[in-house]
Design a protein around this motif. Structure first.
Motif, short mmCIF file in Angstrom:
data_model
loop_
_atom_site.label_atom_id
_atom_site.label_comp_id
_atom_site.label_asym_id
_atom_site.label_seq_id
_atom_site.Cartn_x
_atom_site.Cartn_y
_atom_site.Cartn_z
N THR A 168 0.83 -1.20 0.00
CA THR A 168 0.00 0.00 0.00
C THR A 168 0.86 1.26 0.00
N LEU A 169 1.94 1.22 0.79
CA LEU A 169 2.84 2.37 0.85
C LEU A 169 3.53 2.59 -0.49
N ASP A 170 3.90 1.49 -1.15
CA ASP A 170 4.52 1.61 -2.48
C ASP A 170 3.57 2.29 -3.46
N ARG A 171 2.32 1.83 -3.46
CA ARG A 171 1.34 2.44 -4.36
C ARG A 171 1.09 3.90 -4.01
N GLU A 172 1.03 4.19 -2.72
CA GLU A 172 0.80 5.56 -2.27
C GLU A 172 1.94 6.48 -2.69
N LEU A 173 3.17 5.99 -2.51
CA LEU A 173 4.33 6.81 -2.88
C LEU A 173 4.39 7.03 -4.40
N ASP A 174 4.08 5.96 -5.16
CA ASP A 174 4.06 6.11 -6.61
C ASP A 174 3.00 7.11 -7.04
N HIS A 175 1.80 6.99 -6.43
CA HIS A 175 0.71 7.90 -6.78
C HIS A 175 1.08 9.34 -6.43
N ASN A 176 1.60 9.55 -5.22
CA ASN A 176 1.96 10.91 -4.80
C ASN A 176 3.06 11.50 -5.68
N GLU A 177 4.03 10.64 -6.01
CA GLU A 177 5.14 11.12 -6.84
C GLU A 177 4.64 11.50 -8.24
N ASN A 178 3.79 10.65 -8.84
CA ASN A 178 3.27 10.94 -10.18
C ASN A 178 2.36 12.16 -10.16
N THR A 179 1.52 12.25 -9.12
CA THR A 179 0.61 13.40 -9.02
C THR A 179 1.39 14.70 -8.87
N ALA A 180 2.41 14.66 -8.01
CA ALA A 180 3.23 15.85 -7.80
C ALA A 180 3.97 16.23 -9.08
N LYS A 181 4.40 15.20 -9.82
CA LYS A 181 5.10 15.45 -11.07
C LYS A 181 4.17 16.13 -12.09
N LYS A 182 2.93 15.60 -12.20
CA LYS A 182 1.98 16.19 -13.13
C LYS A 182 1.60 17.61 -12.72
N ASN A 183 1.43 17.82 -11.42
CA ASN A 183 1.09 19.16 -10.95
C ASN A 183 2.21 20.15 -11.25
N LEU A 184 3.45 19.68 -11.11
CA LEU A 184 4.58 20.55 -11.43
C LEU A 184 4.63 20.85 -12.92
N GLU A 185 4.36 19.82 -13.74
CA GLU A 185 4.36 20.03 -15.19
C GLU A 185 3.28 21.05 -15.57
N LYS A 186 2.11 20.91 -14.93
CA LYS A 186 1.01 21.84 -15.22
C LYS A 186 1.38 23.26 -14.80
N ALA A 187 1.93 23.39 -13.58
CA ALA A 187 2.30 24.71 -13.09
C ALA A 187 3.43 25.32 -13.93
N SER A 188 4.36 24.46 -14.37
CA SER A 188 5.47 24.95 -15.20
C SER A 188 4.96 25.39 -16.57
N ALA A 189 3.98 24.63 -17.10
CA ALA A 189 3.41 25.02 -18.39
C ALA A 189 2.73 26.37 -18.30
N LEU A 190 1.99 26.60 -17.21
CA LEU A 190 1.35 27.89 -17.02
C LEU A 190 2.38 29.00 -16.87
N ALA A 191 3.48 28.67 -16.17
CA ALA A 191 4.54 29.67 -16.02
C ALA A 191 5.22 29.94 -17.36
N ASN A 192 5.40 28.88 -18.16
CA ASN A 192 6.01 29.07 -19.48
C ASN A 192 5.10 29.89 -20.39
N ASP A 193 3.77 29.79 -20.16
CA ASP A 193 2.84 30.57 -20.96
C ASP A 193 3.00 32.07 -20.74
N LEU A 194 3.71 32.44 -19.70
CA LEU A 194 3.97 33.86 -19.48
C LEU A 194 4.97 34.40 -20.50
#
Length: 360
Positions: free
Chosen positions: A168-194
């Motif tokens: 369960t911890l493995d799945r949780e860490l993978d999920h959190n890591e992927n979610t955080a990665k996607k959120n960063l990509e989204k935030a970076s894309a918005l920043a790049n749109d500047l």
């Protein structure tokens, strides 16, 4: 003056005017006739588009001037948006916190607990087997065996539970890591749109906003287009659109090049009619073009529908009731007409090149 005398004078004047008026006569002539459709329009740069931001913000910097040549990816405008930049920073921190590498201690601690539980389970398993052999030899009691079996079952349950916890911890860490990665990509894309960049290699034809203005995705900041290739946007009335086909020739007159006519060819017909002006947008490209062109130059076009050589022609004004003419003798003649434009009409049959006609 009595009524009879007045009537006599009026009759005399009418007869005098009639005798001295020369009736204009013409005979059909053979010449070439062209049937064409009129269209108005403008010159546009190929790939011309309005530069619009994907996000809101204040224009922090304008990096180009009108007339500048730019390449695809050239930064045209820089926007400022503190919220977007803060969201990118928060997403970056969250990504760092969620990375598996930063959660190794939790995994290692759980792995130690699993190993300990496994050892205890194995140890209890050995004790159960020993107790069974003793019981078979008549040593010990059933209660002692049951206690050993219960202890083993508890150790096994604890071991299995810890293994599930690790999965369960493995799945949780993978999920959190992927979610955080996607959120960063989204935030970076918005920043790049500047950083607003050019989509094409071309020229900056117009800057529509100034430094410091607040803009959003609905605002056009500039107009960029190809600096070498131009096309023509023509507006064709809905009554004429059925006659237009790609490949037809067009004669183009530009206000900026008076007394000159340029050749063009129809390349595309946009199928949706503009309900506002009841016209269709038709695109054409120059066959012969002026030495210098700019977007939005106004033009008039005649799209060639049909050309007939050596046709028998009379002025269109000599036809009435659609297909009738008047001979010099005053007879009404019925004719068959062919191509007709605003000034001339082709005669297929009914008269020939020697028939004298008068205007009705």
């Amino acid at each position: 003056m009595n009524r009879i005398a007045a009537s006599s004078i009026f009759s005399f004047l009418v007869i005098s005017v009639s005798c001295h008026t020369q009736v204009e006569k013409i005979v059909p002539e053979r010449n070439n006739i062209t049937l064409s459709v009129y269209a108005s329009g403008k010159v546009v740069s190929k790939d011309q588009y309005e530069v619009k931001p994907n996000t809101a913000g204040y224009i922090r910097e304008i990096h180009v001037s009108e007339g500048d040549l730019v390449q695809k990816g050239t930064v045209l405008f820089s926007l400022s948006n503190e919220t977007t930049l803060l969201n990118e920073e928060i997403a970056s921190l969250s990504r760092s916190f969620s990375e598996r590498q930063n959660n190794l201690e939790r995994l290692q601690e759980l792995e130690v607990q699993i190993e300990l539980a496994k050892s205890e389970m194995v140890h209890d398993s050995i004790l159960v087997e020993r107790q069974i052999r003793l019981r078979e030899s008549g040593i010990g009691t059933d209660l002692e065996l049951e206690q050993r079996l219960l202890s083993y079952a508890q150790r096994k349950t604890a071991y299995t539970g810890l293994k599930l916890k690790k999965e369960t911890l493995d799945r949780e860490l993978d999920h959190n890591e992927n979610t955080a990665k996607k959120n960063l990509e989204k935030a970076s894309a918005l920043a790049n749109d500047l950083e607003i960049k050019s989509n094409i290699d071309g020229k900056v034809y117009s800057l529509l906003k100034e430094k410091g203005e607040l803009v959003n995705s609905q605002n056009a900041l500039a107009i960029v287009g190809n600096s070498d290739e131009f096309l023509l946007e023509l507006l064709v009335d809905e009554y004429d659109i059925s006659q237009i086909q790609p490949g037809q020739e067009a004669k183009i007159s530009l206000d900026s090049y008076q007394d000159q006519v340029f050749d063009a060819r129809i390349t595309k017909i946009n199928p949706m009619m503009d309900s506002g002006n009841k016209s269709f947008l038709v695109e054409a490209s120059f066959v012969t073009k002026p030495p210098t062109l700019y977007p939005n130059l106004t033009l008039e076009a005649n799209i060639i529908i049909e050309v007939k050589e050596n046709a028998l022609l009379i002025p269109s004004s000599y036809i009435f009731q659609g297909n009738q003419v008047i001979s010099a003798e005053g007879d009404t003649l019925q004719v068959t007409i062919g191509i007709k434009n605003y000034s001339e009409t082709e005669i297929i049959s009914g008269i020939d090149g020697t028939t004298e006609l008068i205007k009705p």
